[in-house]
Design a protein around this motif. Structure first.
Motif, PDB file in Angstrom:
ATOM      1  N   PRO A 404       0.793  -1.238   0.000  1.00 54.63           N
ATOM      2  CA  PRO A 404       0.000   0.000   0.000  1.00 54.63           C
ATOM      3  C   PRO A 404       0.826   1.290   0.000  1.00 54.63           C
ATOM      4  O   PRO A 404       0.388   2.286  -0.561  1.00 54.63           O
ATOM      5  CB  PRO A 404      -0.813  -0.086   1.298  1.00 54.63           C
ATOM      6  N   GLN A 405       2.026   1.277   0.593  1.00 51.65           N
ATOM      7  CA  GLN A 405       2.764   2.550   0.659  1.00 51.65           C
ATOM      8  C   GLN A 405       3.175   3.068  -0.712  1.00 51.65           C
ATOM      9  O   GLN A 405       3.588   4.210  -0.834  1.00 51.65           O
ATOM     10  CB  GLN A 405       3.974   2.457   1.604  1.00 51.65           C
ATOM     11  N   PHE A 406       3.061   2.230  -1.748  1.00 52.42           N
ATOM     12  CA  PHE A 406       3.452   2.694  -3.085  1.00 52.42           C
ATOM     13  C   PHE A 406       2.254   2.932  -4.005  1.00 52.42           C
ATOM     14  O   PHE A 406       2.397   3.030  -5.219  1.00 52.42           O
ATOM     15  CB  PHE A 406       4.409   1.708  -3.740  1.00 52.42           C
ATOM     16  N   LEU A 407       1.065   3.027  -3.412  1.00 51.43           N
ATOM     17  CA  LEU A 407      -0.132   3.231  -4.242  1.00 51.43           C
ATOM     18  C   LEU A 407      -0.034   4.498  -5.087  1.00 51.43           C
ATOM     19  O   LEU A 407      -0.624   4.582  -6.155  1.00 51.43           O
ATOM     20  CB  LEU A 407      -1.372   3.319  -3.354  1.00 51.43           C
ATOM     21  N   ASP A 408       0.715   5.482  -4.611  1.00 49.20           N
ATOM     22  CA  ASP A 408       0.764   6.747  -5.345  1.00 49.20           C
ATOM     23  C   ASP A 408       1.994   6.887  -6.234  1.00 49.20           C
ATOM     24  O   ASP A 408       2.284   7.970  -6.732  1.00 49.20           O
ATOM     25  CB  ASP A 408       0.667   7.918  -4.369  1.00 49.20           C
ATOM     26  N   THR A 409       2.718   5.790  -6.447  1.00 47.58           N
ATOM     27  CA  THR A 409       3.870   5.838  -7.350  1.00 47.58           C
ATOM     28  C   THR A 409       3.379   5.901  -8.787  1.00 47.58           C
ATOM     29  O   THR A 409       2.596   5.061  -9.202  1.00 47.58           O
ATOM     30  CB  THR A 409       4.712   4.548  -7.194  1.00 47.58           C
ATOM     31  N   PRO A 410       3.831   6.898  -9.569  1.00 49.23           N
ATOM     32  CA  PRO A 410       3.440   6.927 -10.980  1.00 49.23           C
ATOM     33  C   PRO A 410       4.074   5.728 -11.692  1.00 49.23           C
ATOM     34  O   PRO A 410       5.263   5.484 -11.543  1.00 49.23           O
ATOM     35  CB  PRO A 410       4.057   8.227 -11.506  1.00 49.23           C
ATOM     36  N   ILE A 411       3.284   5.001 -12.435  1.00 46.66           N
ATOM     37  CA  ILE A 411       3.776   3.761 -13.026  1.00 46.66           C
ATOM     38  C   ILE A 411       4.604   3.996 -14.290  1.00 46.66           C
ATOM     39  O   ILE A 411       4.116   4.601 -15.250  1.00 46.66           O
ATOM     40  CB  ILE A 411       2.589   2.844 -13.365  1.00 46.66           C
ATOM     41  N   ASP A 412       5.850   3.580 -14.283  1.00 40.85           N
ATOM     42  CA  ASP A 412       6.610   3.395 -15.525  1.00 40.85           C
ATOM     43  C   ASP A 412       7.661   2.305 -15.297  1.00 40.85           C
ATOM     44  O   ASP A 412       7.721   1.740 -14.203  1.00 40.85           O
ATOM     45  CB  ASP A 412       7.204   4.711 -16.059  1.00 40.85           C
ATOM     46  N   TYR A 413       8.449   1.974 -16.302  1.00 42.28           N
ATOM     47  CA  TYR A 413       9.385   0.853 -16.170  1.00 42.28           C
ATOM     48  C   TYR A 413      10.319   1.061 -14.981  1.00 42.28           C
ATOM     49  O   TYR A 413      10.537   0.161 -14.170  1.00 42.28           O
ATOM     50  CB  TYR A 413      10.230   0.685 -17.443  1.00 42.28           C
ATOM     51  N   GLU A 414      10.873   2.282 -14.881  1.00 40.01           N
ATOM     52  CA  GLU A 414      11.886   2.541 -13.867  1.00 40.01           C
ATOM     53  C   GLU A 414      11.285   2.537 -12.461  1.00 40.01           C
ATOM     54  O   GLU A 414      11.847   1.953 -11.544  1.00 40.01           O
ATOM     55  CB  GLU A 414      12.587   3.890 -14.130  1.00 40.01           C
ATOM     56  N   SER A 415      10.132   3.194 -12.296  1.00 43.79           N
ATOM     57  CA  SER A 415       9.591   3.307 -10.940  1.00 43.79           C
ATOM     58  C   SER A 415       9.186   1.930 -10.412  1.00 43.79           C
ATOM     59  O   SER A 415       9.357   1.640  -9.238  1.00 43.79           O
ATOM     60  CB  SER A 415       8.408   4.273 -10.913  1.00 43.79           C
TER      61      SER A 415
END
Ligand code: FMN
Lengths: 595, 131
Positions: A404-415
């Motif tokens: 859950p702590q990464f729910l707000d990570t913008p999704i791309d290959y690197e992230s």
């Protein structure tokens, strides 16, 4: 006479519990009072997604999107929007963010999804080439054949920033450039439609809904790299996709869009299908090439890369279905348009097969940089049955779990790589607190052990060892030393395996260890599975204080493990119990629990 | 079929685009489009398709074209059916079994009202039409 305006009021579960039906009734009353019943219809809909921001009202035909609308807001919507034709700004969803993500594309009101790959899916009849042509189909091919040199095409794709959607994210333009730079002669263009990860069906749906987009893209790629022959490697388990591809290839040949001297341009290209028997490893490009050649599908070390030495030793480009479906649009709209969508490192969109414990499972396409929260809670409508979000798995058996702590990570290959998962091909499985992370790791290992081709030892032996440890832990026989051993095996497999399958097979274990070590420790030290999934660690018990002796549980128990007299507290015989949980869900008094 | 030249392909595109925009109102001006991907078919899209064709025939409607398409992406609400009728917004209905399919013909196609309880949101803007 037809209505002129329609107010769609969401009638999904979440919105109705937020009084959307009262809201609809109020809107109807207001419209009647204004004397507009003949012109405006109020309609209750199925779930519109966005349950977090419900109740939702959507106004057609223009598409105004109101969120968090209360029954008492009805009067204002009628007075302002319906009567005077002015939107009610305070009820609108903030649309700023969507605008920056999708560049200059004009989004009238709020919309999370953006469809490039799926542009024609659900719009055209996939078995009619005319439908595809009418939606600008084969227009990119015209442009390429008559206005662009092969190197211009490569350049356009290079500049667009498109990266492979098959999982690894390699820049597509660079791959084409390598193959184009090889000496002239027989070259091949291959489409990878093997799609074997559990939970993934993006490529199948694209081929079923829009087969010509892939044919057109392969022809464009053939022109760019100098290939006259293409193969689509598709698994035989996808009969409808195969049928639609066969129809599409036949139509394209009849019209001369495949074959000799396409549209009189002098360029010739043809495509054949090759069927896979459903082995996961055959999705790996070097194994796939072996399989097309008629050999057993086993990977080989790279280099040489297929772009240099591929099918029958000739330069070969292999691209994924979704990668290819982007190509005609990039050619038509230009690289600037495409590279305006997405994040710094990852341009364009991604298709996800959203499944698991979400309300609205489905095939979705979002701009790169969208967050998991937006995908799960806005498009997916949140977690089913009011449960809590625990984690999401991306990248299937090669991927990892995202807490859950990464729910707000913008999704791309690197992230995604940074947080220990991968983009993968686009399976996105959502889990709630009733899912056990150790059990999930075991599920994926079970899959990769089954699918390992056995050629290299790290994958063949390491995978089996990991699976044995996981079984030991879920059976309640694990130790802390086992966890340490698993970490070492993960590393070894990762470094020493021959192909991507073995190199990434340990990812589900690594990432669950990283984020849910406490649950592993609970399994080994306390012999406890908090999700109640690991049957051998679960113990059902009846609270004698709460039990009314209604006998319901005893009658439901398939193992005859519950006994007791009517109106007296019952008890469970642990030696007979099969841990199915039927008693707990049957009990009306909350007297049965597990731990 | 004869092989196309560049001009012939362009002509075909123009003609089909015009036919699809349904300017010729004397002919079929209503389209009912059934999602027939693997997901839709597994959920019963063929029943819905059959019920629509039967309902149209039994009502003697001659202005309705029934088409198939691929997956609209709304797997949670399959089977899905889109209705495009003149002067009405195009809408997608979800969970369309044979009964709902008949209601769609009755209420939307003939009655020119939207049907309660089954509308799904359109997933996104159309990048081809929004040129
Ligand atoms: C075990 C394994 C399975 C794979 N399965 C697929 C697959 O099903 N479809 C796919 O497109 N790529 C798959 N890949 C990735 C391919 O090897 C290759 O990178 C990809 O097809 C290249 O196309 P792209 O550059 O367009 O992504 C797999 C890789 C591995 C290691």
């Amino acid at each position: 006479m037809a209505y002129q305006q329609y107010l769609l009021v969401c009638g999904g579960t979440a919105c109705t519990s937020g009084q959307s039906l009262e809201l609809a009734a109020n809107l109807e009353k207001g419209i009647e009072a204004a004397g507009l019943s003949e012109r405006v219809q109020v309609v209750r809909t199925g779930c519109l997604g966005f349950c977090e921001k419900g109740p939702i009202v959507k106004v057609l035909p223009e598409g105004t999107f109101y969120v968090c609308v209360k029954p008492e807001d009805a009067a204002e919507i009628v007075k302002e929007h319906v009567v005077k034709g002015r939107v009610v700004p305070r009820l609108l969803y903030d649309e700023k963010q969507a605008k920056t993500l999708v560049g200059e594309e004009n989004i009238p009101f709020y919309q999370k999804q953006f469809r490039i790959v799926l542009r024609n899916c659900g719009v055209i009849d996939p078995e009619k080439i005319e439908d595809y042509v009418a939606r600008d189909g084969y227009k990119a091919l015209e442009k390429v054949l008559f206005e662009m040199k092969p190197e211009d095409v490569v350049d356009e794709i290079l500049k667009s920033g498109l990266r492979g959607r098959g999982g690894a994210g390699f820049p597509t333009g660079r791959k084409w450039q390598f193959a184009a730079a090889q000496p002239k002669g027989q070259k091949y263009m291959v489409c990878n439609a093997d799609e074997g990860d559990p939970g993934a069906y993006m490529d199948r749906s694209t081929l079923e809904g829009d087969p010509h987009s892939v044919l057109e893209a392969m022809t464009i790629a053939g022109y760019a790299i100098g290939a006259s022959k293409g193969f689509i490697y598709i698994r035989a388990e996808y009969p409808l996709a195969i049928h639609r591809l066969e129809v599409a290839i036949k139509q394209a040949r009849e019209l001369g869009l495949l074959g000799d001297d396409i549209l009189g341009s002098g360029f010739s290209f043809d495509i054949e299908l090759r069927f896979g028997a459903g082995a996961f490893v055959c999705g790996e490009e070097t194994a796939l090439l072996q399989s097309i050649e008629g050999n057993r599908g086993m990977p080989r070390p790279r280099p040489p890369f297929p772009a240099v030495k591929g099918l029958w030793g000739r330069p070969t480009v292999i691209n994924n279905v979704e990668t290819l479906a982007n190509i005609p649009v990039i050619i038509m709209k230009g690289w600037q348009w495409f590279s305006g969508i997405g994040t710094e490192t990852t341009k364009g969109t991604k298709v996800f097969a959203l499944t698991g414990k979400v309300n609205n499972s489905g095939l979705i396409e979002v701009p790169m940089g969208t967050t998991l929260r937006e995908i799960i809670f806005e498009i997916g409508g949140g977690i089913r049955n009011g449960h809590r979000f625990k984690a999401a798995q991306t990248g299937g058996p090669s991927g990892g779990i995202i807490p859950p702590q990464f729910l707000d990570t913008p999704i791309d290959y690197e992230s995604l790589a940074k947080i220990g998962s991968i983009m993968g091909s686009g399976g996105l499985i959502v889990m709630d607190e009733t899912d056990c992370v150790v059990d999930i790791a075991k599920f994926y290992l079970d899959f990769t052990v089954d699918e390992s081709c056995g050629k290299c030892a790290p994958c063949r032996i390491g995978g089996r060892k990991l699976l044995n440890y996981l079984k030991k832990i879920t059976d309640g026989r694990g130790t802390e030393q086992d966890i340490k051993d698993m970490e070492a095996i993960c590393d070894a497999m990762n470094k020493a395996s021959l192909c991507g399958l073995g190199q990434t097979a340990s990812n589900p274990v690594k990432s669950t260890l990283r984020y849910f070590m406490d649950e592993y420790l609970e399994h080994v030290n306390e012999r406890k599975c908090r999700a109640g999934k690991c049957a051998k660690l679960v113990r059902y018990s009846i609270d004698p204080e709460k039990c009314k002796g209604c006998t319901m549980c005893a009658r439901k128990c398939p193992a005859g493990a519950i006994s007791g007299t009517v109106r007296q507290p019952h008890s469970i015989d642990q030696t007979k119990c099969v841990k199915c949980g039927a008693c707990e869900s049957t009990c009306k008094f909350g007297a049965i629990s597990h731990g | 079929m004869a092989k196309l030249t560049l001009e012939a392909l362009r002509k075909m595109r123009n003609e089909t685009q015009q036919a699809m925009s349904m300017r010729d109102s004397s002919k079929k001006d209503v389209q009912v489009i059934v999602g027939m991907g693997t997901c839709g078919i597994a959920a019963g899209a063929k029943d819905a398709f059959g019920a629509i064709v039967d309902a149209i025939a039994s009502k003697g409607l001659t202005n309705v074209l029934v088409r198939q398409t691929g997956c609209m992406g709304l797997c949670h609400s399959e089977p899905t059916v889109e209705v495009v009728a003149p002067d009405m917004p195009a809408v997608i209905y979800g969970n369309v079994n044979a009964d709902v399919a008949r209601e769609i013909v009755e209420t939307h196609v003939i009655g020119r009202k939207l049907l309660d309880g089954h509308i799904c949101d359109r997933p996104s803007v159309d990048i081809i039409a929004n040129k």
